[in-house]
Design a protein around this motif. Structure first.
Motif: not given
Length: 52
Positions: A12-22
């Motif tokens: 979940g944290i990895a997906l959250l950071f990925t969404g922010i970076f995208v």
């Protein structure tokens, strides 16, 4: 069960950071395109003024 919960939290944290970076990359892409357009317009204005 706790191991599964930890794995889900990490995913979940990895997906959250990925969404922010995208989103940041998309925003910077639009900013870059705007800067390129402004630079082309400035170059055209300068080249038109020098020829007349």
């Amino acid at each position: 069960m706790p191991a599964l919960a930890i794995i889900l939290i990490i995913i979940g944290i990895a997906l959250l950071f990925t969404g922010i970076f995208v989103e940041a990359v998309k925003f910077l892409l639009f900013v870059g395109i705007a800067i390129i357009v402004l630079a082309v317009i400035a170059w055209l204005m300068r080249s038109i003024r020098n020829k007349t």
